[in-house]
Design a protein around this motif. Structure first.
Motif, PDB file in Angstrom:
ATOM      1  N   MET A   1       0.816  -1.213   0.000  1.00  0.00           N
ATOM      2  CA  MET A   1       0.000   0.000   0.000  1.00  0.00           C
ATOM      3  C   MET A   1       0.852   1.267   0.000  1.00  0.00           C
ATOM      4  SD  MET A   1      -3.420   0.648   2.280  1.00  0.00           S
ATOM      5  CE  MET A   1      -4.157  -0.900   1.764  1.00  0.00           C
ATOM      6  N   ASP A   2       1.927   1.272   0.779  1.00  0.00           N
ATOM      7  CA  ASP A   2       2.787   2.462   0.809  1.00  0.00           C
ATOM      8  C   ASP A   2       3.422   2.712  -0.554  1.00  0.00           C
ATOM      9  OD1 ASP A   2       2.195   2.914   3.467  1.00  0.00           O
ATOM     10  OD2 ASP A   2       4.014   1.964   4.231  1.00  0.00           O
ATOM     11  N   TYR A   3       3.866   1.627  -1.199  1.00  0.00           N
ATOM     12  CA  TYR A   3       4.453   1.747  -2.537  1.00  0.00           C
ATOM     13  C   TYR A   3       3.428   2.325  -3.516  1.00  0.00           C
ATOM     14  CZ  TYR A   3       5.720   0.115  -7.233  1.00  0.00           C
ATOM     15  OH  TYR A   3       5.970   0.036  -8.584  1.00  0.00           O
ATOM     16  N   LEU A   4       2.224   1.769  -3.508  1.00  0.00           N
ATOM     17  CA  LEU A   4       1.189   2.234  -4.429  1.00  0.00           C
ATOM     18  C   LEU A   4       0.749   3.662  -4.120  1.00  0.00           C
ATOM     19  CD1 LEU A   4      -0.930  -1.032  -4.680  1.00  0.00           C
ATOM     20  CD2 LEU A   4       0.540  -0.069  -6.451  1.00  0.00           C
TER      21      LEU A   4
ATOM     22  N   PHE B   1       5.919   7.191 -15.970  1.00  0.00           N
ATOM     23  CA  PHE B   1       5.437   6.277 -14.927  1.00  0.00           C
ATOM     24  C   PHE B   1       6.433   5.146 -14.699  1.00  0.00           C
ATOM     25  CE2 PHE B   1       3.387   2.378 -13.577  1.00  0.00           C
ATOM     26  CZ  PHE B   1       2.765   2.804 -12.411  1.00  0.00           C
ATOM     27  N   ARG B   2       6.946   4.575 -15.776  1.00  0.00           N
ATOM     28  CA  ARG B   2       7.927   3.495 -15.632  1.00  0.00           C
ATOM     29  C   ARG B   2       9.167   3.992 -14.895  1.00  0.00           C
ATOM     30  NH1 ARG B   2       7.607   1.794 -21.980  1.00  0.00           N
ATOM     31  NH2 ARG B   2       5.930   0.253 -21.894  1.00  0.00           N
ATOM     32  N   MET B   3       9.618   5.183 -15.247  1.00  0.00           N
ATOM     33  CA  MET B   3      10.779   5.756 -14.572  1.00  0.00           C
ATOM     34  C   MET B   3      10.504   5.923 -13.077  1.00  0.00           C
ATOM     35  SD  MET B   3      11.748   8.631 -17.449  1.00  0.00           S
ATOM     36  CE  MET B   3      13.289   9.207 -16.718  1.00  0.00           C
ATOM     37  N   MET B   4       9.328   6.458 -12.766  1.00  0.00           N
ATOM     38  CA  MET B   4       8.941   6.693 -11.381  1.00  0.00           C
ATOM     39  C   MET B   4       8.844   5.378 -10.608  1.00  0.00           C
ATOM     40  SD  MET B   4       5.501   8.618  -9.968  1.00  0.00           S
ATOM     41  CE  MET B   4       4.391   7.554 -10.890  1.00  0.00           C
ATOM     42  N   ALA B   5       8.179   4.366 -11.184  1.00  0.00           N
ATOM     43  CA  ALA B   5       8.009   3.090 -10.492  1.00  0.00           C
ATOM     44  C   ALA B   5       9.359   2.458 -10.178  1.00  0.00           C
ATOM     45  CB  ALA B   5       7.160   2.146 -11.341  1.00  0.00           C
ATOM     46  N   GLY B   6      10.281   2.545 -11.110  1.00  0.00           N
ATOM     47  CA  GLY B   6      11.611   1.976 -10.881  1.00  0.00           C
ATOM     48  C   GLY B   6      12.338   2.626  -9.719  1.00  0.00           C
ATOM     49  N   GLN B   7      12.181   3.934  -9.586  1.00  0.00           N
ATOM     50  CA  GLN B   7      12.852   4.645  -8.498  1.00  0.00           C
ATOM     51  C   GLN B   7      12.162   4.405  -7.160  1.00  0.00           C
ATOM     52  OE1 GLN B   7      15.876   6.316  -8.996  1.00  0.00           O
ATOM     53  NE2 GLN B   7      15.531   5.144 -10.876  1.00  0.00           N
ATOM     54  N   VAL B   8      10.832   4.413  -7.154  1.00  0.00           N
ATOM     55  CA  VAL B   8      10.092   4.231  -5.907  1.00  0.00           C
ATOM     56  C   VAL B   8      10.271   2.807  -5.377  1.00  0.00           C
ATOM     57  CG1 VAL B   8       7.792   4.217  -4.865  1.00  0.00           C
ATOM     58  CG2 VAL B   8       8.429   6.035  -6.448  1.00  0.00           C
ATOM     59  N   ALA B   9      10.318   1.834  -6.272  1.00  0.00           N
ATOM     60  CA  ALA B   9      10.460   0.438  -5.839  1.00  0.00           C
ATOM     61  C   ALA B   9      11.740   0.218  -5.040  1.00  0.00           C
ATOM     62  CB  ALA B   9      10.442  -0.487  -7.055  1.00  0.00           C
ATOM     63  N   GLN B  10      12.793   0.939  -5.394  1.00  0.00           N
ATOM     64  CA  GLN B  10      14.066   0.782  -4.674  1.00  0.00           C
ATOM     65  C   GLN B  10      13.910   1.097  -3.187  1.00  0.00           C
ATOM     66  OE1 GLN B  10      17.205   3.043  -6.571  1.00  0.00           O
ATOM     67  NE2 GLN B  10      16.522   2.436  -8.606  1.00  0.00           N
ATOM     68  N   LYS B  11      13.040   2.031  -2.877  1.00  0.00           N
ATOM     69  CA  LYS B  11      12.779   2.416  -1.489  1.00  0.00           C
ATOM     70  C   LYS B  11      12.270   1.235  -0.668  1.00  0.00           C
ATOM     71  CE  LYS B  11       9.583   5.567   0.965  1.00  0.00           C
ATOM     72  NZ  LYS B  11       8.563   6.631   0.740  1.00  0.00           N
ATOM     73  N   TYR B  12      11.619   0.284  -1.336  1.00  0.00           N
ATOM     74  CA  TYR B  12      11.030  -0.870  -0.647  1.00  0.00           C
ATOM     75  C   TYR B  12      11.832  -2.152  -0.887  1.00  0.00           C
ATOM     76  CZ  TYR B  12       7.317   2.471  -0.035  1.00  0.00           C
ATOM     77  OH  TYR B  12       6.616   3.607   0.305  1.00  0.00           O
ATOM     78  N   GLY B  13      13.053  -1.989  -1.370  1.00  0.00           N
ATOM     79  CA  GLY B  13      13.919  -3.150  -1.568  1.00  0.00           C
ATOM     80  C   GLY B  13      13.498  -4.030  -2.721  1.00  0.00           C
ATOM     81  N   ALA B  14      12.834  -3.462  -3.709  1.00  0.00           N
ATOM     82  CA  ALA B  14      12.312  -4.245  -4.827  1.00  0.00           C
ATOM     83  C   ALA B  14      12.793  -3.666  -6.153  1.00  0.00           C
ATOM     84  CB  ALA B  14      10.785  -4.268  -4.789  1.00  0.00           C
ATOM     85  N   ILE B  15      12.628  -4.476  -7.197  1.00  0.00           N
ATOM     86  CA  ILE B  15      12.855  -4.054  -8.572  1.00  0.00           C
ATOM     87  C   ILE B  15      11.496  -4.003  -9.254  1.00  0.00           C
ATOM     88  CG2 ILE B  15      13.903  -4.662 -10.791  1.00  0.00           C
ATOM     89  CD1 ILE B  15      15.976  -6.301  -9.132  1.00  0.00           C
TER      90      ILE B  15
END
Length: 470
Positions: free
Chosen positions: A179-182, A227-241
């Protein structure tokens, strides 16, 4: 008004606009700018400059070595690609608040470069406007969050080990841990002007979708890239790709970038898809004859379009036919493998959810949106000009359950089942190649090379199946 007077007025407008954008950037405490464009694959390329270089990247452009970028039709001896930023697209990056980014059009020696996907789409939109139409749309980007495993593989991101249901779509628990990621994506997307209106857990474990408003073809393509650029950067915050790979897991549904679209009057902006008062409902879908002809063009050229909509080897793991459509853990792949159009039915390729639009369910999550929009225009205009009849709309049928013969009787054709088959269809389709301009030759060459490289690889599956067969 004379031509000279119009040029003077446009120049004054641009000067005022530049001043307004620069003042806004300063008010937002922006220190750095990214001049961004995409290569032939749709992958973002950028150059970072300080704010005091604003005038340069707007007027002259940020310089790039074209041969260092896929599909630009250039060698190491060629003059620089200059990425001139679009004043309408400057936006602060919420996850990097001292940086703003702008989409760019590519120039060489002061002339628009025809191998630039964004330039090419603008070219096709001019052709469309000459026929009286414009194209609007919005993408629905599905994607996975994954993590690397110790053996070098990947697995769905699942930090609490609760996203394990075989049918996890819309699952509360699975979504709760993301939820935080989304919410970051929705909040940041809205700060960037996307008009995000919903997000959800998708059909596969670790898979998500975020939906945002639709707009004109160029800016909706910009949004998907950003959006793809943003998702890639935000995912790193949660330890994900964050991956938009079409089919990262063989037992899970793949990721698409479904496109909702309509054409509109180029002058008034009025949607051309709904029936006009008194107009006959030709195919029983509540959409106009113009819309039906447009869909007719898309269906006529769908095999060539597939080379663009599903641009790499892995995409064809997603659109296989036969029993494969029931092969994912959830029970369905949700992906069309036969060309059809009809009612609000997700087994269709072209679904009509409402009279104001159609949905193209075929594009892969890896699609280059600028190229897809360009070939959509080329095929659709062919349909309108030649009044192509796509046949009867398919209503109330589960297309996945039909036999091959039943599909043929309904006039449905099988989509290409691998990249080479799609590329060969593209080679034989002059209309779609013209929609790509000189990009077509570069694209075909690169995709044939990709296929050749793939075919040189021997997979563990082949070894396991054949090593001791005889």
């Amino acid at each position: 008004m004379t031509t000279i007077a119009m040029r003077k007025k446009n120049l004054e407008f641009n000067i005022d606009k530049k001043k307004m954008v620069l003042e806004s950037l300063k008010e937002q405490n922006i220190e750095f700018l990214l001049a961004q464009f995409v290569d032939i694959h749709g992958a973002p390329r950028v150059k970072q400059v300080p704010l005091n270089a604003f005038e340069d990247i707007v007027e002259k452009g940020a310089g790039f070595a074209g041969a260092a970028v896929w599909g630009m039709g250039m060698g190491p001896e060629d003059h620089d690609l200059m990425a001139r930023t679009d004043l309408d697209t400057f936006v602060k990056l919420p996850w990097q608040p001292n940086v703003a980014m702008a989409s760019s059009d590519l120039y060489v020696d002061d002339a628009p470069w025809p191998y630039c996907p964004r330039n090419n789409l603008k070219r096709m939109l001019k052709e469309m406007a000459a026929e009286g139409y414009s194209l609007n749309g919005g993408f629905e980007p599905e994607h996975f969050l994954v993590t690397k495993t110790d053996d070098g593989g990947i697995k769905p991101w699942d930090p609490l080990a609760i996203d394990t249901q075989p049918k996890p779509c819309y699952d509360f628990k699975g979504m709760s841990q993301s939820m935080d990621y989304l919410q970051d994506l929705m909040r940041y997307g809205n700060e960037m002007g996307f008009g995000v209106y919903q997000s959800d857990h998708e059909d596969a474990n670790g898979q998500y979708e975020v939906n945002f408003d639709w707009t004109n073809a160029v800016h909706t393509s910009d949004r998907l890239v950003h959006f793809r650029m943003m998702a890639g950067q935000v995912a790193q915050k949660y330890g994900a790709i964050a991956t938009f790979m079409a089919k990262p897991f063989e037992n899970l549904s793949g990721s698409g970038a479904h496109l909702h679209f309509h054409i509109a009057n180029a002058i008034t902006g009025e949607n051309s898809f709904p029936l006009k008062p008194g107009e006959e409902d030709w195919k029983g879908l509540g959409i106009s004859k113009t819309a039906i002809h447009y869909i007719g063009g898309l269906l006529k050229h769908v095999r060539a379009i597939t080379a663009i909509a599903s641009p790499n080897i892995n995409c064809y793991r997603r659109i296989q036919s036969g029993e494969f459509v029931y092969s994912s853990n959830s029970g369905y792949t949700w992906t069309p493998s036969f060309a059809s159009y009809g009612d609000n039915n997700r087994t269709q390729l072209f679904r009509c959810p409402a009279s104001n639009r159609m949905e193209d369910r075929s594009p892969s999550g890896m699609v280059n949106p600028y190229l897809l929009m360009a070939v959509n225009i080329a095929a659709g205009l062919d349909g309108i000009k030649n009044e192509i009849d796509p046949g009867d709309a398919i209503v109330g049928k589960n297309i996945w359950n039909l036999s091959i013969q039943e599909r043929r009787d309904l006039g449905m054709i099988l989509l290409p089942q691998n990249l080479m088959e799609a590329v060969e269809a593209l080679e034989g389709d002059d209309v779609i190649q013209k929609g790509l301009g000189p990009i077509a030759g570069e694209y075909i060459k690169l995709k044939k090379a990709e296929w050749g490289e793939f075919m040189r690889h021997v997979t563990p599956w082949e070894v396991d199946r054949s090593l001791t067969l005889l």
